[in-house]
Design a protein around this motif. Structure first.
Motif, PDB file in Angstrom:
ATOM      1  N   LEU A  37       0.820  -1.216   0.000  1.00 43.97           N
ATOM      2  CA  LEU A  37       0.000   0.000   0.000  1.00 43.97           C
ATOM      3  C   LEU A  37       0.849   1.259   0.000  1.00 43.97           C
ATOM      4  O   LEU A  37       0.494   2.251  -0.629  1.00 43.97           O
ATOM      5  CB  LEU A  37      -0.940   0.003   1.208  1.00 43.97           C
ATOM      6  CG  LEU A  37      -2.001  -1.100   1.223  1.00 43.97           C
ATOM      7  CD1 LEU A  37      -2.768  -1.066   2.530  1.00 43.97           C
ATOM      8  CD2 LEU A  37      -2.914  -0.984   0.036  1.00 43.97           C
ATOM      9  N   ALA A  38       1.965   1.238   0.688  1.00 42.36           N
ATOM     10  CA  ALA A  38       2.839   2.404   0.742  1.00 42.36           C
ATOM     11  C   ALA A  38       3.431   2.734  -0.626  1.00 42.36           C
ATOM     12  O   ALA A  38       3.799   3.882  -0.880  1.00 42.36           O
ATOM     13  CB  ALA A  38       3.953   2.176   1.760  1.00 42.36           C
ATOM     14  N   GLN A  39       3.514   1.760  -1.523  1.00 40.86           N
ATOM     15  CA  GLN A  39       4.074   1.974  -2.848  1.00 40.86           C
ATOM     16  C   GLN A  39       3.049   2.488  -3.859  1.00 40.86           C
ATOM     17  O   GLN A  39       3.417   2.866  -4.966  1.00 40.86           O
ATOM     18  CB  GLN A  39       4.704   0.687  -3.372  1.00 40.86           C
ATOM     19  CG  GLN A  39       5.892   0.246  -2.560  1.00 40.86           C
ATOM     20  CD  GLN A  39       6.428  -1.097  -3.012  1.00 40.86           C
ATOM     21  OE1 GLN A  39       6.097  -1.586  -4.082  1.00 40.86           O
ATOM     22  NE2 GLN A  39       7.246  -1.704  -2.181  1.00 40.86           N
ATOM     23  N   ALA A  40       1.765   2.500  -3.499  1.00 44.57           N
ATOM     24  CA  ALA A  40       0.734   2.974  -4.416  1.00 44.57           C
ATOM     25  C   ALA A  40       0.873   4.479  -4.617  1.00 44.57           C
ATOM     26  O   ALA A  40       1.005   5.227  -3.646  1.00 44.57           O
ATOM     27  CB  ALA A  40      -0.649   2.646  -3.870  1.00 44.57           C
ATOM     28  N   PRO A  41       0.859   4.944  -5.857  1.00 44.13           N
ATOM     29  CA  PRO A  41       0.952   6.384  -6.089  1.00 44.13           C
ATOM     30  C   PRO A  41      -0.318   7.086  -5.603  1.00 44.13           C
ATOM     31  O   PRO A  41      -1.399   6.470  -5.552  1.00 44.13           O
ATOM     32  CB  PRO A  41       1.091   6.494  -7.611  1.00 44.13           C
ATOM     33  CG  PRO A  41       0.527   5.243  -8.153  1.00 44.13           C
ATOM     34  CD  PRO A  41       0.748   4.184  -7.098  1.00 44.13           C
ATOM     35  N   PRO A  42      -0.219   8.359  -5.239  1.00 46.00           N
ATOM     36  CA  PRO A  42      -1.395   9.083  -4.734  1.00 46.00           C
ATOM     37  C   PRO A  42      -2.584   9.036  -5.694  1.00 46.00           C
ATOM     38  O   PRO A  42      -3.733   8.960  -5.259  1.00 46.00           O
ATOM     39  CB  PRO A  42      -0.886  10.513  -4.561  1.00 46.00           C
ATOM     40  CG  PRO A  42       0.584  10.376  -4.373  1.00 46.00           C
ATOM     41  CD  PRO A  42       0.985   9.187  -5.206  1.00 46.00           C
ATOM     42  N   GLY A  43      -2.349   9.031  -6.996  1.00 46.25           N
ATOM     43  CA  GLY A  43      -3.438   9.006  -7.965  1.00 46.25           C
ATOM     44  C   GLY A  43      -4.175   7.682  -8.039  1.00 46.25           C
ATOM     45  O   GLY A  43      -5.220   7.576  -8.687  1.00 46.25           O
ATOM     46  N   ALA A  44      -3.658   6.642  -7.380  1.00 47.78           N
ATOM     47  CA  ALA A  44      -4.299   5.324  -7.411  1.00 47.78           C
ATOM     48  C   ALA A  44      -5.494   5.252  -6.471  1.00 47.78           C
ATOM     49  O   ALA A  44      -6.336   4.389  -6.614  1.00 47.78           O
ATOM     50  CB  ALA A  44      -3.292   4.243  -7.025  1.00 47.78           C
ATOM     51  N   TRP A  45      -5.557   6.155  -5.522  1.00 46.50           N
ATOM     52  CA  TRP A  45      -6.586   6.088  -4.481  1.00 46.50           C
ATOM     53  C   TRP A  45      -7.839   6.851  -4.884  1.00 46.50           C
ATOM     54  O   TRP A  45      -7.777   7.907  -5.502  1.00 46.50           O
ATOM     55  CB  TRP A  45      -6.036   6.663  -3.174  1.00 46.50           C
ATOM     56  CG  TRP A  45      -4.933   5.824  -2.638  1.00 46.50           C
ATOM     57  CD1 TRP A  45      -3.593   6.004  -2.841  1.00 46.50           C
ATOM     58  CD2 TRP A  45      -5.065   4.651  -1.853  1.00 46.50           C
ATOM     59  NE1 TRP A  45      -2.890   5.008  -2.215  1.00 46.50           N
ATOM     60  CE2 TRP A  45      -3.764   4.166  -1.600  1.00 46.50           C
ATOM     61  CE3 TRP A  45      -6.151   3.958  -1.329  1.00 46.50           C
ATOM     62  CZ2 TRP A  45      -3.543   3.021  -0.846  1.00 46.50           C
ATOM     63  CZ3 TRP A  45      -5.915   2.818  -0.576  1.00 46.50           C
ATOM     64  CH2 TRP A  45      -4.624   2.374  -0.342  1.00 46.50           C
ATOM     65  N   ARG A  46      -9.011   6.291  -4.506  1.00 47.23           N
ATOM     66  CA  ARG A  46     -10.308   6.928  -4.728  1.00 47.23           C
ATOM     67  C   ARG A  46     -11.065   6.940  -3.407  1.00 47.23           C
ATOM     68  O   ARG A  46     -11.107   5.945  -2.697  1.00 47.23           O
ATOM     69  CB  ARG A  46     -11.133   6.166  -5.767  1.00 47.23           C
ATOM     70  CG  ARG A  46     -10.483   6.050  -7.117  1.00 47.23           C
ATOM     71  CD  ARG A  46     -10.496   7.399  -7.839  1.00 47.23           C
ATOM     72  NE  ARG A  46      -9.893   7.288  -9.155  1.00 47.23           N
ATOM     73  CZ  ARG A  46      -8.637   7.591  -9.448  1.00 47.23           C
ATOM     74  NH1 ARG A  46      -7.831   8.015  -8.497  1.00 47.23           N
ATOM     75  NH2 ARG A  46      -8.180   7.476 -10.665  1.00 47.23           N
ATOM     76  N   HIS A  47     -11.651   8.077  -3.089  1.00 43.53           N
ATOM     77  CA  HIS A  47     -12.456   8.235  -1.875  1.00 43.53           C
ATOM     78  C   HIS A  47     -13.902   7.950  -2.268  1.00 43.53           C
ATOM     79  O   HIS A  47     -14.547   8.773  -2.919  1.00 43.53           O
ATOM     80  CB  HIS A  47     -12.283   9.657  -1.334  1.00 43.53           C
ATOM     81  CG  HIS A  47     -12.849   9.872   0.028  1.00 43.53           C
ATOM     82  ND1 HIS A  47     -12.311   9.298   1.153  1.00 43.53           N
ATOM     83  CD2 HIS A  47     -13.913  10.593   0.451  1.00 43.53           C
ATOM     84  CE1 HIS A  47     -13.013   9.664   2.210  1.00 43.53           C
ATOM     85  NE2 HIS A  47     -13.991  10.445   1.805  1.00 43.53           N
ATOM     86  N   LEU A  48     -14.415   6.758  -1.918  1.00 44.16           N
ATOM     87  CA  LEU A  48     -15.724   6.315  -2.369  1.00 44.16           C
ATOM     88  C   LEU A  48     -16.605   5.875  -1.204  1.00 44.16           C
ATOM     89  O   LEU A  48     -16.104   5.494  -0.150  1.00 44.16           O
ATOM     90  CB  LEU A  48     -15.569   5.117  -3.329  1.00 44.16           C
ATOM     91  CG  LEU A  48     -14.755   5.369  -4.587  1.00 44.16           C
ATOM     92  CD1 LEU A  48     -14.515   4.059  -5.325  1.00 44.16           C
ATOM     93  CD2 LEU A  48     -15.455   6.373  -5.485  1.00 44.16           C
TER      94      LEU A  48
END
Length: 60
Positions: free
Chosen positions: A16-27
């Motif tokens: 999870l720490a390696q996921a780029p910020p753009g990979a996340w969605r607030h849903l």
């Protein structure tokens, strides 16, 4: 995969720490007792899981 089957590979917090910020969605995760519940979601392809009886990975 049963909950008692051991999982080998990187720790999920490291993945999870390696996921780029753009990979996340607030849903929305649906309605709760105190209103709408929101979670941060991301998807990643993980290494294939090895089955006990095979030579090739059979699941992702």
């Amino acid at each position: 995969m049963s909950k008692s089957q051991p999982v080998h590979g990187p720790r999920i917090d490291h993945v999870l720490a390696q996921a780029p910020p753009g990979a996340w969605r607030h849903l929305s995760a649906g309605a709760g007792a105190q209103g709408e519940r929101f979670c941060d979601w991301a998807a990643a392809r993980l290494p294939a899981a090895w089955e006990f009886d095979g030579d090739e990975p059979t699941r992702r």
